[in-house]
Design a protein around this motif. Sequence first.
Motif, PDB file in Angstrom:
ATOM      1  N   ILE A 109      43.297  40.207  44.768  1.00 51.49           N
ATOM      2  CA  ILE A 109      42.492  40.328  43.691  1.00 51.49           C
ATOM      3  C   ILE A 109      41.140  39.486  44.036  1.00 51.49           C
ATOM      4  CG2 ILE A 109      41.960  38.783  41.430  1.00 51.49           C
ATOM      5  CD1 ILE A 109      44.591  39.743  40.584  1.00 51.49           C
ATOM      6  N   PHE A 110      41.323  38.241  45.058  1.00 51.42           N
ATOM      7  CA  PHE A 110      40.146  37.888  45.746  1.00 51.42           C
ATOM      8  C   PHE A 110      39.296  38.761  46.527  1.00 51.42           C
ATOM      9  CE2 PHE A 110      43.456  34.369  44.733  1.00 51.42           C
ATOM     10  CZ  PHE A 110      42.674  33.371  43.917  1.00 51.42           C
ATOM     11  N   ILE A 111      39.544  39.948  46.832  1.00 51.46           N
ATOM     12  CA  ILE A 111      38.958  40.829  47.606  1.00 51.46           C
ATOM     13  C   ILE A 111      38.374  41.797  46.823  1.00 51.46           C
ATOM     14  CG2 ILE A 111      39.067  42.619  49.256  1.00 51.46           C
ATOM     15  CD1 ILE A 111      41.599  41.037  50.706  1.00 51.46           C
ATOM     16  N   PHE A 112      39.358  42.369  45.716  1.00 48.17           N
ATOM     17  CA  PHE A 112      38.813  43.322  44.679  1.00 48.17           C
ATOM     18  C   PHE A 112      39.437  43.048  43.326  1.00 48.17           C
ATOM     19  CE2 PHE A 112      39.707  47.793  42.880  1.00 48.17           C
ATOM     20  CZ  PHE A 112      38.478  48.018  42.334  1.00 48.17           C
ATOM     21  N   TRP A 113      38.561  42.583  42.197  1.00 48.83           N
ATOM     22  CA  TRP A 113      38.846  42.143  41.204  1.00 48.83           C
ATOM     23  C   TRP A 113      39.739  43.201  40.456  1.00 48.83           C
ATOM     24  CZ3 TRP A 113      37.173  45.047  36.888  1.00 48.83           C
ATOM     25  CH2 TRP A 113      36.347  45.996  37.329  1.00 48.83           C
ATOM     26  N   GLY A 114      39.592  44.684  40.724  1.00 52.49           N
ATOM     27  CA  GLY A 114      40.173  45.516  39.988  1.00 52.49           C
ATOM     28  C   GLY A 114      41.545  45.820  40.570  1.00 52.49           C
ATOM     29  N   SER A 115      42.127  45.173  41.369  1.00 55.50           N
ATOM     30  CA  SER A 115      43.262  45.526  42.155  1.00 55.50           C
ATOM     31  C   SER A 115      44.599  45.806  41.154  1.00 55.50           C
ATOM     32  CB  SER A 115      44.079  44.266  43.058  1.00 55.50           C
ATOM     33  OG  SER A 115      45.015  44.455  43.689  1.00 55.50           O
ATOM     34  N   ILE A 116      45.197  47.049  41.425  1.00 54.63           N
ATOM     35  CA  ILE A 116      46.365  47.335  40.538  1.00 54.63           C
ATOM     36  C   ILE A 116      47.820  46.630  41.014  1.00 54.63           C
ATOM     37  CG2 ILE A 116      45.280  49.582  39.762  1.00 54.63           C
ATOM     38  CD1 ILE A 116      47.008  50.874  41.663  1.00 54.63           C
ATOM     39  N   LEU A 117      47.690  46.220  42.137  1.00 51.80           N
ATOM     40  CA  LEU A 117      48.885  45.554  42.649  1.00 51.80           C
ATOM     41  C   LEU A 117      49.724  44.663  41.803  1.00 51.80           C
ATOM     42  CD1 LEU A 117      47.915  45.330  46.378  1.00 51.80           C
ATOM     43  CD2 LEU A 117      49.136  47.178  45.184  1.00 51.80           C
ATOM     44  N   PRO A 118      49.199  43.605  41.170  1.00 52.96           N
ATOM     45  CA  PRO A 118      49.693  42.677  40.247  1.00 52.96           C
ATOM     46  C   PRO A 118      50.405  43.472  39.355  1.00 52.96           C
ATOM     47  CG  PRO A 118      47.632  41.677  41.097  1.00 52.96           C
ATOM     48  CD  PRO A 118      47.762  43.169  41.378  1.00 52.96           C
ATOM     49  N   ALA A 119      49.610  44.333  38.419  1.00 55.34           N
ATOM     50  CA  ALA A 119      50.113  45.036  37.432  1.00 55.34           C
ATOM     51  C   ALA A 119      51.276  45.877  37.658  1.00 55.34           C
ATOM     52  CB  ALA A 119      49.013  45.920  36.789  1.00 55.34           C
ATOM     53  N   TYR A 120      51.091  46.579  38.775  1.00 56.14           N
ATOM     54  CA  TYR A 120      52.431  47.373  39.442  1.00 56.14           C
ATOM     55  C   TYR A 120      53.509  46.336  39.470  1.00 56.14           C
ATOM     56  CZ  TYR A 120      50.578  52.026  40.280  1.00 56.14           C
ATOM     57  OH  TYR A 120      49.669  53.127  40.141  1.00 56.14           O
ATOM     58  N   ALA A 121      53.562  45.382  40.168  1.00 57.00           N
ATOM     59  CA  ALA A 121      54.529  44.540  40.410  1.00 57.00           C
ATOM     60  C   ALA A 121      55.438  44.199  39.054  1.00 57.00           C
ATOM     61  CB  ALA A 121      54.020  43.249  40.995  1.00 57.00           C
ATOM     62  N   ILE A 122      54.350  43.704  38.029  1.00 54.09           N
ATOM     63  CA  ILE A 122      54.987  43.131  36.823  1.00 54.09           C
ATOM     64  C   ILE A 122      55.648  44.544  35.794  1.00 54.09           C
ATOM     65  CG2 ILE A 122      54.439  42.096  34.489  1.00 54.09           C
ATOM     66  CD1 ILE A 122      52.163  40.609  36.137  1.00 54.09           C
ATOM     67  N   ILE A 123      55.098  45.394  35.966  1.00 48.63           N
ATOM     68  CA  ILE A 123      55.552  46.631  35.279  1.00 48.63           C
ATOM     69  C   ILE A 123      56.922  47.112  35.797  1.00 48.63           C
ATOM     70  CG2 ILE A 123      55.043  48.936  34.256  1.00 48.63           C
ATOM     71  CD1 ILE A 123      52.025  47.784  34.079  1.00 48.63           C
ATOM     72  N   GLY A 124      56.628  47.131  37.290  1.00 52.03           N
ATOM     73  CA  GLY A 124      57.749  47.523  38.166  1.00 52.03           C
ATOM     74  C   GLY A 124      59.259  46.644  37.731  1.00 52.03           C
ATOM     75  N   LEU A 125      59.020  45.541  37.464  1.00 51.76           N
ATOM     76  CA  LEU A 125      60.007  44.800  37.204  1.00 51.76           C
ATOM     77  C   LEU A 125      60.833  45.198  35.834  1.00 51.76           C
ATOM     78  CD1 LEU A 125      58.653  41.188  37.682  1.00 51.76           C
ATOM     79  CD2 LEU A 125      60.494  42.017  38.955  1.00 51.76           C
ATOM     80  N   LEU A 126      60.185  46.014  35.090  1.00 50.63           N
ATOM     81  CA  LEU A 126      60.744  46.531  33.810  1.00 50.63           C
ATOM     82  C   LEU A 126      61.840  47.694  34.302  1.00 50.63           C
ATOM     83  CD1 LEU A 126      57.754  46.456  31.320  1.00 50.63           C
ATOM     84  CD2 LEU A 126      59.710  44.801  31.579  1.00 50.63           C
ATOM     85  N   LEU A 127      61.653  48.180  35.477  1.00 54.00           N
ATOM     86  CA  LEU A 127      62.408  49.292  35.800  1.00 54.00           C
ATOM     87  C   LEU A 127      63.909  48.900  36.339  1.00 54.00           C
ATOM     88  CD1 LEU A 127      60.112  51.775  37.815  1.00 54.00           C
ATOM     89  CD2 LEU A 127      61.178  52.190  35.563  1.00 54.00           C
TER      90      LEU A 127
END
Length: 348
Positions: A109-127
């Motif tokens: 996020i410090f490189i690109f504010w629009g990074s999807i990685l944190p969202a993927y990680a959090i939502i992935g936990l629901l699986l």
Amino acid sequence: MNPSISQKERIISLDIIRGLALFGILLINVGGFKLIMEGDPLPDYSGINGIISTLITIFVQKKFFSIFSFLFGVGLYIFASRAESRGDQPRKRMARRLLILLLMGIIHIFIFWGSILPAYAIIGLLLIPFYYAKISTLKKWLVGMTLIYILCLMSKIFSPSLGVLSTVLDLFSNDAIQIFIMFLTGFLTAKSGWLTRIQQLYKPIRWIQIVSFLLFAGFSLWIWNASQSGNSYVDSVTAIGSLPTTLFYLTTLFLLLENKHIVKILRPIARVGQMAFTNYVAQSIIGTAIISIIGLEVVSPKDILYIAVLIYLIQIIFSTIWFKFFSMGPLEKGWRLLTYGTKQTTKR
């Protein structure tokens, strides 16, 4: 149809689709590599720029993002099942892998504010709770979540002023819900073993392709007309239309990639997909550098197009060279090492 391709070739096919999805995501992200501050000039959407922008909305926006999410779900199930086959605890290993992705995503996020990685990680936990779930249970969840998502979006289009209810509709029709739907779709596809039975499922896949194409064509016309008219519900129509469009893209690609000759031609793209994590992060670094070097004050749709093509060509060349010397991308290797704590043998 050609004889069924091997498991190794089928993994290459997934890498090809992942590589193509990265290009689509790049077309969406390039505009975000240049932050627009107050007083800065705004992008030009007249003439050819407007046409390019609308075409990206119709053919790319949310579609390749959805394909990437689908493949993430596939990959997460394959990862967990392989961990279980080694006698590991799959759900704990999934949790560790996703928490490490969250940490790496926060750094990104410090490189690109629009990074999807944190969202993927959090939502992935629901699986994680779904790993041992029955296939029928997964199907019920998938159908239920998809219906809720579509109904909420349709309500926003045809009944935009619903007061407090609008907040509820926004909650169940945002991008996080779409990511979860595609994660679950990929998870179910991998768990069901459908990816190893493409030829056996040729007829149903073909029917899905035809029906989804008709829906894709209808939504494309709707999005085009709404964009030209300046309607405020374009985003909602695009979101609904992304579901059949993603199905059309995926079914078409899976059927095409049963052909060994096509797989061979697209192998350089597979290299990009094989190190998708590294290339996704690298795109933001390369894109920001290019925009800075050429001194763009504003990134118009025309700029997005040529910058995206340039970045992708760089990544095809780099990825091809990289795999002549290494078995996996640098970030993939770091992610794997942090997940297991020790070096593991890579099997592809």
